[in-house]
Motif scaffolding. Structure first.
Motif, short mmCIF file in Angstrom:
data_model
loop_
_atom_site.label_atom_id
_atom_site.label_comp_id
_atom_site.label_asym_id
_atom_site.label_seq_id
_atom_site.Cartn_x
_atom_site.Cartn_y
_atom_site.Cartn_z
N ASP A 205 11.06 -20.46 65.51
CA ASP A 205 10.76 -20.12 64.11
C ASP A 205 9.30 -19.72 63.92
OD1 ASP A 205 13.35 -20.66 63.41
OD2 ASP A 205 12.94 -22.70 62.69
N ARG A 206 8.44 -20.09 64.86
CA ARG A 206 7.01 -19.76 64.79
C ARG A 206 6.37 -20.25 63.49
NH1 ARG A 206 4.67 -15.57 68.34
NH2 ARG A 206 6.09 -15.36 70.09
N ASN A 207 6.71 -21.45 63.11
CA ASN A 207 6.06 -22.12 61.99
C ASN A 207 5.35 -23.36 62.50
OD1 ASN A 207 6.91 -20.35 59.92
ND2 ASN A 207 8.91 -21.36 59.84
N TYR A 208 4.26 -23.72 61.83
CA TYR A 208 3.53 -24.92 62.22
C TYR A 208 4.37 -26.15 61.94
CZ TYR A 208 0.02 -28.67 61.95
OH TYR A 208 -0.68 -29.85 62.11
N ARG A 209 4.72 -26.89 62.99
CA ARG A 209 5.48 -28.13 62.86
C ARG A 209 4.91 -29.16 63.82
NH1 ARG A 209 10.63 -28.32 61.05
NH2 ARG A 209 10.13 -30.55 60.96
N LYS A 337 -1.98 -25.28 64.23
CA LYS A 337 -1.86 -24.75 62.86
C LYS A 337 -2.40 -23.33 62.78
CE LYS A 337 -2.61 -26.12 58.05
NZ LYS A 337 -3.17 -27.16 57.17
N LYS A 339 -2.21 -21.07 64.91
CA LYS A 339 -1.31 -20.12 65.58
C LYS A 339 0.15 -20.30 65.16
CE LYS A 339 -4.00 -17.60 68.12
NZ LYS A 339 -4.04 -16.14 67.92
N ASP A 340 0.41 -21.04 64.08
CA ASP A 340 1.79 -21.28 63.63
C ASP A 340 2.66 -21.75 64.79
OD1 ASP A 340 1.40 -20.61 60.96
OD2 ASP A 340 1.59 -18.48 61.38
N SER A 341 2.19 -22.77 65.46
CA SER A 341 2.92 -23.26 66.63
C SER A 341 3.31 -24.72 66.45
CB SER A 341 2.09 -23.06 67.90
OG SER A 341 0.81 -23.60 67.76
N GLU A 362 5.24 -31.16 57.05
CA GLU A 362 5.17 -30.48 58.35
C GLU A 362 5.45 -31.43 59.52
OE1 GLU A 362 0.80 -31.66 57.53
OE2 GLU A 362 2.61 -31.11 56.41
#
Length: 714
Positions: A205-209, A337, A339-341, A362
């Motif tokens: 998803d390439r979201n910061y989690r 965060k 790099k949305d990783s 998150e």
């Protein structure tokens, strides 16, 4: 034609950005190292920005350019600027963190791109014996040229022959069948499959989690890390995998190399200077997309991180104590965060600071409450040592004998080196203290020395008391040396005892030899400190004895209870990782204490609930932000006077100031120390107070150290 203006940060402790000129024909990008004149000397620095415009009066020119391309990414530059602001240190000190020591000097290291050897799949004809050995050694996904040459020294001619015959070819990393690499020979548990699936979807998803992987010891967290790492690599992204210092042994590196069929860069302080620089350049030049390392690996020059893994996230070794007091775990969150990783924070005993964040949107908690296969958590027995004058209780002695008779291994844990923790004269009461630190000297019987474990001062143990002449000097307390002596005295002759502490295991090679001896069954009883409490897998270890369990509990540190639980639970987790019917015996003078009961029942949530209540009531992290201001000087009274002046003159709006007071160790390495602790529910208010403290006029002979989010309260 206008010349260009460069903003340069010098690696030495110059607290401001300097400006230099460079010719218009020079194309120097931010992130490149340069040599610049500073007063009458030449210094190495890093270009952090550039612009074109009128040259300021008196500007000097760059002396030399060291790099052809940037070695620091813009994202990393932002992190370093953040470090400078957040930890209240000069930007030069922060920039230095991003480079290995070799590259902080006016040196260039020739770097050749890493090549991989691949089989072409053509039909094999007649070959020489060495050529056939080499060809058979090359797996489907290829092998690094350097590794192949190490395996087959003086094989250049044979390899060239294989290339000329078209049987192998050289190329860059083209990837592998990750699905095969992930699943090969593995049978994941349901909990592992669920964790891998959820984290892998977040990577896609390439979201910061942020995933807090709370798995008991032996639940298979490492395989979750590696499966998710392969998933991120297959997606073309990079992986940063951090471990505590002691966990990064060649055995650990070897196991990960077997599972990750990509080039790996190792970041570790035990490497030589040139080797550390090569590993750094391997990443900077794009030849390694997987970085494995300890705390310093957080500054690896990765530009597209897809996954950050922090193993044993609770471990205090992620916090730097000297120099810039950064926390690598926290910086890992910042890098992800940007790099949305995805971040995995893994632990059997998560820090309370991390666990309370699971309620943030998150963050996601993933539980792994079962061990792999037939293994189970060891049974825990608490032994009341009140009124006993023996080091090893009868209960522990009987279990040691049974374990020895079965050909299995035992571990005795005591987080204290030496033979006796203090030396005292019974006649006049003199305690033999370090002349440079307000701490008792520890007696080391093997060397007949008394040693300070804080500054390293040592001297021969006096035969008579220098104060009163008494001949009967007493050694009190216990350390690993004394436990080893006791074990050898009570167990049958020939029992093989290994001591593992920093006195005995002082080099990486000694650590490797010790771990090899344990895994090969050449050791019966291990006696050691915290270096054996985490990160190791001893298949034949079935008994753990914890000596003096309350040792850390009464330290002057608000995290003492949490750390006691973490340390004992981690060391207990060394037993029974391959089998059931294993045991942990905890010897303590406080058998009814709530923390001992929590440890006995592996009740992390019970410990957490009680500690959270205490911290909330007392106004300590994670319910407030904290900073520690330490004032030190060789002059005895000056730190106190300056600390009092700060208290009386620096406005602390929105903050609670605790102290000033003498530091728990009032004298350390010859320096007299006072400290001020400040907390606030507002991060901004806390930093405003620290800014005012730094701006306060402090005499040059008094040193001020600021520690934001302190872990060491001594």
């Amino acid at each position: 034609m206008r010349d260009k203006v460069l903003d340069v940060v010098v690696f030495t402790g110059i607290p401001k950005v300097l400006t230099y000129a460079v010719g218009q024909e020079e194309d120097i990008e931010p992130g490149v190292r340069v040599v610049v004149p500073v007063k009458s000397a030449l210094r190495v620095g890093l270009v952090i920005s550039r612009h074109t415009g009128p040259l300021p009066s008196g500007i000097r020119y760059v002396h030399k350019v060291l790099d052809r391309r940037p070695l620091v990414t813009s994202d990393m530059m932002d992190i370093l600027r953040w470090c400078s602001r957040y930890y209240h240190v000069n930007i030069g000190s922060c920039i230095s963190l991003a480079f290995p020591p070799y590259l902080r000097k006016a040196r260039s290291l020739e770097y050749e791109p890493l090549l991989r050897v691949y089989r072409t799949g053509l039909e094999v004809g007649r070959l020489g014996s060495k050529q056939r050995l080499i060809l058979n050694e090359i797996p489907e996904n290829g092998i690094g040229l350097e590794h192949l040459k190490k395996r087959f020294p003086r094989s250049t001619a044979s390899l060239k022959g294989l290339i000329n015959k078209g049987l192998v070819e050289l190329g860059r990393d083209i990837g592998v069948d990750v699905e095969t690499a992930t699943q090969k020979g593995l049978d994941y548990t349901t909990y592992q499959k669920n964790a891998i699936g959820e984290i892998s979807r977040a990577i896609d998803d390439r979201n910061y989690r942020v995933f807090l992987l709370h798995g008991i010891t032996g639940s298979g967290k490492t395989e979750v890390y590696l499966a998710c790492a392969l998933h991120a690599l297959a997606a073309g992204r990079q992986v940063l995998y951090m471990v505590p210092e002691i966990a990064l042994t060649p055995q650990t590196i070897g196991r990960i190399r077997q599972r990750i069929p990509y080039e790996i860069a190792i970041f570790h302080s035990a490497l030589g200077e040139r080797q550390r620089a090569r590993e750094f350049l391997k990443v900077a030049m794009g030849d390694a997309r997987f970085v494995l390392g300890t705390r310093s690996a957080i500054f690896a020059p990765l530009d597209d991180i897809g996954l950050v893994i922090v193993d044993e996230e609770h471990d205090r070794s992620y916090k730097q104590e000297e120099g810039v007091p950064y926390n690598a775990r926290d910086l890992g969150l910042l890098r992800a965060k940007a790099k949305d990783s995805v971040v995995i924070l893994g632990s059997a005993t998560p820090s309370i600071d991390t666990y309370v964040k699971k309620e943030r949107p998150e963050f996601k908690l993933i539980e792994m409450p079962e061990r792999i296969g037939k293994a189970s958590l060891p049974e825990v027995e608490v032994v009341d040592m009140r009124g006993r004058d023996t080091l090893i209780s009868e209960e522990l002695y009987q279990e040691l004998k049974k374990t020895l008779s079965r050909g299995e291994q035992s571990l005795l844990f005591l987080n204290r080196r030496g033979f006796a923790s203090a030396v005292i004269c019974p006649a006049c009461g003199k305690v033999f203290n370090c002349p440079h630190c307000d701490r008792p000297l520890t007696y080391h019987k093997a060397r007949s020395m008394i040693i300070c474990h804080y500054c390293g001062f040592s001297e021969k143990l006096p035969e008579i008391c220098p104060s009163c002449g008494c001949l009967d000097i007493k050694r009190v307390g216990m350390g690993t040396e004394r436990i080893v002596e006791e074990v050898k005295a009570i167990l049958p002759g020939g029992t093989r005892v290994l001591k593992m502490d920093t006195d005995e295991i002082s080099t990486t090679s000694r650590l490797n030899n010790a771990l090899d001896a344990i895994s090969q069954g050449k050791v019966d009883v291990i006696v050691g400190t915290q270096m054996i409490s985490k990160g190791h897998d001893f298949p034949n270890l079935t008994l753990v004895g914890v000596m003096h369990a309350e040792q850390m509990l009464y330290m002057p540190d608000f995290r003492a209870t949490e750390r006691t639980f973490q340390q004992i639970t981690q060391v207990a987790g060394r037993a029974g990782r391959r089998r059931s019917c294993t045991k942990v015996i905890i010897q303590t003078l406080i058998p009814d204490h709530t923390i001992i009961n929590a440890i006995k029942s592996y009740d992390y949530l019970g410990m957490l609930k009680k500690e959270r209540s205490i911290r909330r009531t007392m106004g300590f992290p994670p319910y407030t932000y904290m900073a520690r201001c330490i004032l030190s000087s060789y002059k005895k009274d000056e730190p106190k006077m300056v600390a009092m002046a700060i208290r009386d003159n620096v406005e602390a709006k929105g903050c609670r100031v605790i102290g000033p007071a003498p530091a728990p160790i009032p004298r350390l390495r010859g320096m007299n120390r006072w400290h001020i602790i400040v907390t606030s529910t507002s991060r901004k208010a806390l930093h405003n107070f620290v800014d005012k403290v730094q701006a306060f006029r402090i005499p040059t002979y008094v040193r001020l150290k600021i520690d934001i989010d302190p872990y060491d309260m001594l």
